[in-house]
Design a protein around this motif. Structure first.
Motif: not given
Length: 332
Positions: A234-243, A287-295
């Motif tokens: 969740v934190l990674a998704v939030v950070l990606a959204f902000l960036i 980017l979001n789906p990629i984060l789901y797989v990586i993290i």
């Protein structure tokens, strides 16, 4: 302010001229189509995993699946924008699609940030107030919250649906000049609801979540480990959204506050910056789906289990087919 198919500025009366660099007309459509293809494949993959897995989704996964659906809406609208850009920002699809495509893009921006608000609050409750409010985190409430977010996104997009139209003088899909001042007022109010308030809530929850994680680093229980892994995603998704989205919103505020008669920023520079940051914001949907797989450890586990589930189903079907064929042959 929300990203929309950008047209030539209102003060540019020569429709044969474009205020943007040539590379935007030539390179950006290719980039948008690439984002479209990747976004559709990746987000459909995420939705298939969440929807068809035999185990029900957790509260956080309900929010993330709806976020993937919002991203899918956005990337489905982008091919129209790619054609619009390649056509020198002249809209060839008519009034109806001008409004509908703009509505889809607006809803993505509004719904995405509020799904992140919901998932941030869920992680905050799970880690900070698990004992007092943990029982309030039910799937039924999460689904109801998602329905409310979709309704809110549609409600906030009504000004876009009303004021966005195809201008006859340059055939651009944009806000009509007679409605520009009214729409700008709406945009000022929307900035509060789609940027300042959500970002404040997300920031507060994020700080409290990080503090809670730091305080519980020594805990070894399986439940705590699962909570930490889910929270990391969740934190990674939030950070990606902000960036991806923060630069656009900040420059959007500058653009909204600018006096068109006495601009403090070069309009051409501001326009190009808004273009670049808009396309950066679109990349978030890939980017979001990629984060789901990586993290996302739990997401990867669901992918493996779903693959096994489908493989077993195919194997069982083939065995049953062979058995039926053999039985028919024996009877003959």
């Amino acid at each position: 302010m929300t990203p929309q198919p950008t047209s030539v500025p209102a003060n540019n009366t020569n429709c044969s001229e474009t205020p943007y660099k040539e590379w935007i007309i030539t390179v950006v459509p290719i980039y948008i189509l690439l984002i479209t293809a990747l976004g559709i494949v990746f987000n459909v993959f995420v939705l298939v995993v969440f929807w068809f897995h035999k185990k029900p989704c957790t509260v956080a996964e309900i929010y993330l699946s709806n976020l993937a659906a919002a991203d899918l809406v956005l990337v489905s609208c982008l091919p129209f924008w790619a054609v619009n850009v390649s056509n020198n920002f002249r809209w060839p699809f008519g009034q109806f699609l001008c409004k509908v495509v703009s509505l889809g893009i607006s809803m993505n921006a509004y719904c995405s940030i509020y799904f992140l608000v919901l998932v941030s609050i869920d992680r905050y409750v799970a880690l900070v107030h698990a004992m007092s409010f943990g029982r309030m985190r039910s799937s039924k409430d999460a689904k109801l919250g998602c329905v409310m977010v979709w309704g809110l996104g549609l409600l906030l997009s009504i000004p876009t649906l009303i004021y966005r139209e195809v201008k006859t003088e340059c055939n651009t899909c944009s806000i009509s000049s007679q409605n520009a001042s009214v729409y700008k007022l709406f945009q000022g109010l929307l900035t509060m609801f789609i940027f300042i308030i959500p970002i404040s809530v997300i920031s507060y929850c994020t700080v409290k979540i990080i503090q809670a994680l730091n305080n519980r680093l020594q805990e070894r229980s399986n439940k705590r480990r699962r909570e930490r892994k889910a929270t990391s995603l969740v934190l990674a998704v939030v950070l990606a959204f902000l960036i991806c989205w923060l630069p656009y919103h900040l420059f959007g505020i500058v653009d909204m506050l600018e006096n068109p008669n006495q601009p403090s920023v070069n309009p051409a520079v501001l326009g190009i910056c808004l273009q670049i940051f808009t396309y950066l914001a679109f990349f978030n949907s890939v980017l979001n789906p990629i984060l789901y797989v990586i993290i996302g450890d739990n997401f990867r586990k669901k992918v493996k289990e779903l693959s096994t589930q489908w493989s077993s189903g195919v194997t069982f079907s083939m065995v049953s087919l062979r058995s039926n064929t053999s039985t028919t042959t024996v009877r003959r």
